[in-house]
Scaffold this motif. Structure first.
Motif, PDB file in Angstrom:
ATOM      1  N   LEU A  96       4.779   5.315   2.536  1.00 29.83           N
ATOM      2  CA  LEU A  96       4.807   6.654   2.243  1.00 29.83           C
ATOM      3  C   LEU A  96       5.014   7.008   3.939  1.00 29.83           C
TER       4      LEU A  96
ATOM      5  N   LEU B 100      10.236   4.249  -4.918  1.00 29.68           N
ATOM      6  CA  LEU B 100       9.356   5.483  -5.383  1.00 29.68           C
ATOM      7  C   LEU B 100      10.505   6.658  -5.347  1.00 29.68           C
ATOM      8  N   ASP B 101      10.092   7.474  -5.909  1.00 26.13           N
ATOM      9  CA  ASP B 101      11.103   8.738  -6.353  1.00 26.13           C
ATOM     10  C   ASP B 101      11.125   9.502  -5.088  1.00 26.13           C
ATOM     11  N   LEU B 102      11.599   9.163  -4.220  1.00 27.42           N
ATOM     12  CA  LEU B 102      11.748  10.164  -2.814  1.00 27.42           C
ATOM     13  C   LEU B 102      12.842  10.909  -2.394  1.00 27.42           C
TER      14      LEU B 102
ATOM     15  N   PHE C 280       8.011   8.589   5.675  1.00 19.62           N
ATOM     16  CA  PHE C 280       7.843  10.179   6.354  1.00 19.62           C
ATOM     17  C   PHE C 280       7.929  10.226   7.966  1.00 19.62           C
TER      18      PHE C 280
ATOM     19  N   ILE D  52       0.624  11.854  10.681  1.00 21.53           N
ATOM     20  CA  ILE D  52       0.690  11.198   9.477  1.00 21.53           C
ATOM     21  C   ILE D  52      -0.210  10.004   9.508  1.00 21.53           C
ATOM     22  N   ARG D  53      -0.979   9.657   8.679  1.00 20.21           N
ATOM     23  CA  ARG D  53      -2.075   8.614   8.816  1.00 20.21           C
ATOM     24  C   ARG D  53      -2.041   7.925   7.172  1.00 20.21           C
ATOM     25  N   ALA D  54      -2.070   6.611   7.517  1.00 18.63           N
ATOM     26  CA  ALA D  54      -2.406   5.675   6.211  1.00 18.63           C
ATOM     27  C   ALA D  54      -3.793   5.054   6.583  1.00 18.63           C
TER      28      ALA D  54
ATOM     29  N   LEU E 298      11.671  10.433   8.212  1.00 19.94           N
ATOM     30  CA  LEU E 298      12.160  11.585   8.030  1.00 19.94           C
ATOM     31  C   LEU E 298      11.859  12.912   8.959  1.00 19.94           C
TER      32      LEU E 298
ATOM     33  N   ALA F 210       0.818  -0.924  -0.020  1.00 17.32           N
ATOM     34  CA  ALA F 210      -0.068  -0.179   0.027  1.00 17.32           C
ATOM     35  C   ALA F 210       0.950   1.156   0.058  1.00 17.32           C
ATOM     36  N   ILE F 211       0.697   1.977  -1.086  1.00 16.05           N
ATOM     37  CA  ILE F 211       1.796   3.116  -1.269  1.00 16.05           C
ATOM     38  C   ILE F 211       1.525   4.107   0.100  1.00 16.05           C
ATOM     39  N   SER F 212       0.224   4.291   0.577  1.00 17.34           N
ATOM     40  CA  SER F 212       0.076   5.215   1.635  1.00 17.34           C
ATOM     41  C   SER F 212       0.777   4.667   2.679  1.00 17.34           C
TER      42      SER F 212
END
Lengths: 250, 250, 250, 250
Positions: D114, D248-250, D118, D211-213, D121, D109-111
């Motif tokens: 991420l 992913l291009d992060l 995040f 931050i929530r997925a 970070l 799951a991309i969310s």
């Protein structure tokens, strides 16, 4: 010890900066000035970095004067246009010291800066994206400058990734879909009890990513201000730098 | 055992109702009808309660026919105006059975019904109130009928309590403040991945109350449908009843 | 004009009460007392209602003394047990005035009181329910008394409605499922930047209801305090009343 | 056109993969295999990339066999330990093709990917951090592997930045403070109606970052699966790659 002077020291933000500098073990408070005081009292002898939190109508003159005095400046006042920034760049090119630095940030809250940055990183991976900002009801502009900036960043990242416009089959709307900024819908809530908050919502089939920054109190700006002071004092950021994300290790 | 027939049994909602009735220990499935089937097949001999989930263009005729057949009806189809409701009341007055009942609900999700109800109860105690609804991007109307209903309920409760208008010093806005329904700002978000969601925000100095209802799936309507079937089968709700909150013990 | 005296007037809460009374158009500030001051200075001649915000170790004595003085009392101090409440009831039975009143509330934030009340109302309609409270990291007890009270209320409402225990197939857990209060899982988050917050989550297949109360600042207690003062001044609440929900029109 | 075979094609995830491949304009479905089928039917002639979604007990054998067949593999099955990963690396070193590739992701799951990224970070910039995960009540383990992974990432980032432990003055707790993973408190909520959700909370004085997925449906994994298939088909990811964030291009 970094010698820090504060311009606008009696203001709402400036008084917090004075407290924060006094509380920082690697800093000492130099001069505190306010409207009517002569900025020429600030010199490289008594000050390493000036923190300027005043009002949009005087901040450009203040910064130009301080550059002429040969000191580095951290600016928290808003209202900076590209034209004004260019005047700062030119003044720095003719500054007394070759490595002189000015740092300007529209927002010093680390949570808000990170939310804005993460929104740009995530944007290419989601079909939908919207921005909701929430503030106290005394705010006169809507949406907030921060929300507009976030929406623009999302839009640019989507365009760079070649995404189609956000899906939206709305046929009838009496205004509830908000303001469209570069294709991104932005909503502004005004509620007694709130201060400054932003929520970024992104969605794909079956999933949602939410990034939210809450600033409950302007004391939340102090870690960012102190971080900027330290970065300028290091001496490796000559010239004009805009945006606190430039000083975060992301 | 309550004998339940379903009209619109092959539809998105109706097929869930068939499953829910089959899964309920106190109910048995009687007839399942769809477009083209003759509703006169439904009689008090084979059916105690009919559940009608069809489309706005045929639901009134269906309900009037079913009243004439002498059975109770739970209606989940939308599009009911006061004029249509009045036709149902008149048909019930001339119905075969004296205690015949029709129940119509714009929303069967218990979370949504409770959120709407709690919003009205809380409204008199907060200086500020706004409504944010969030739906999938295929929805054609904005804001949702549920959000408009919630905003109207909040506005009426504020007025009854003698509250001043919500505070809002916004001077410049490009549309981000949303649609104003009876003085209450309503915002609509459209996001892939979402289904149907509503958030009510209320605020006083120093505090916020948030009430949120999430409907992730239409299966969430089934407990409300079964509750309504049971209430009509009890026989104590003769006439027309509108709104699931009438059947909750609040 | 309601004459209001404040006991504990220099404390964190008391000083807000003084400001709130001064700002209320239907009240006038009478006496302000603190530790060391003699409560016998407060009499029916100079005071209609006393607001008492002190510390658990002295509040019972204060309230008993004030009852003896013949004035009504609004109490915001915590630490009240059933035994202490009974002493107040007995003192009121022997009070100088027949209609004398004491009001005690564990929480004066209207958002928190409503969240607690709504949680009880909603509880019978959801298969699952959990409570998450979030506070500043200086709080010494976990979970909060408010969260325990909310969980107990949910549990009692579920039991009265004949609900089965909440579904939970967890087989291995290192402690993440929280504290179980009367069958309801309660979680406590401690985060710098927060003040006092509570979130009640309820779920059925396909739907969720969330009720959240945020207290950002103790100024949020003032509307509840003023409401209680007005209710006692009306003269129709003789005896002991516990809980702000008793004074809300719910 | 990328030729994609699916192993575990009739499973819950595999059947979604078959649909997703059929719906992708740059892919064509090759073979679909299930328990009992012989994986040697998959060869470089009929297949570019295999997607393997089976069960932990057979996935290692499947992957080793497929490596021997000379095809690239995207693996969504869970249960990978460092020992198992090492066996994959060794098999790849002796694979028929020099540039052969295997990709394994614990979460597609991309969310969620991420949110995890995040959180790492942001971690150095906040005094407090906690993780709350929320799932359906049929889940047998608590907290989720994803939440443990997120907490470990936050802890490592805080340590690398030299942060002090999170502030927490709790003196009495009956279990509400959750499970402590490398110094980070992790809470697990189980609620009917939910699927898989994670919320990361960080705080400084006066501010909060959330931050929530939300993964509402396993269809949310498909964009990540297709992305991985495309990355392997590009031919520039020889060897073993673990984690979707790598693509992913992060």
């Amino acid at each position: 010890m970094i010698k820090v002077s504060v311009v606008g020291a009696k203001g709402r933000m400036g008084s917090h900066v004075v407290d924060a500098v006094n509380g920082a073990q690697d800093m000492e408070l130099a001069l505190t000035l306010d409207a009517g005081d002569d900025l020429h009292a600030i010199t490289p002898e008594n000050t390493d970095v000036v923190v300027e939190f005043t009002v949009p109508s005087v901040t450009l003159d203040n910064v130009l004067t301080l550059i002429g005095q040969g000191v580095d400046v951290v600016v928290g006042t808003t209202g900076w246009t590209e034209d004004r920034l260019e005047q700062v760049r030119q003044a720095l090119a003719a500054a007394p010291r070759a490595d002189q630095a000015v740092f300007i940030a529209p927002n010093f809250a680390i949570s808000a800066v990170l939310a804005d940055y993460f929104a740009k990183l995530a944007a290419p991976y989601f079909e939908s994206a919207e921005v909701v900002e929430l503030h106290h009801p005394n705010k006169v502009d809507a949406p907030s400058g921060t929300a507009i900036h976030t929406a623009q960043g999302i839009a640019a990242a989507r365009q760079a990734a070649g995404l189609a416009p956000v899906p939206d089959n709305t046929e009838t709307d009496g205004g509830s879909r908000g303001q469209v900024v570069d294709g991104i819908h932005v909503h502004a809530v005004r509620l007694r009890g709130l201060n400054a908050h932003e929520e970024v919502l992104m969605g794909n089939a079956g999933e949602q990513l939410t990034i939210r920054a809450d600033s409950f109190d302007r004391i939340s700006f102090m870690p960012g201000v102190l971080l900027a002071v330290r970065k300028l004092a290091e001496g490796s950021h000559a010239g004009l730098t805009v945006g606190l994300d430039r000083f975060l290790d992301l």
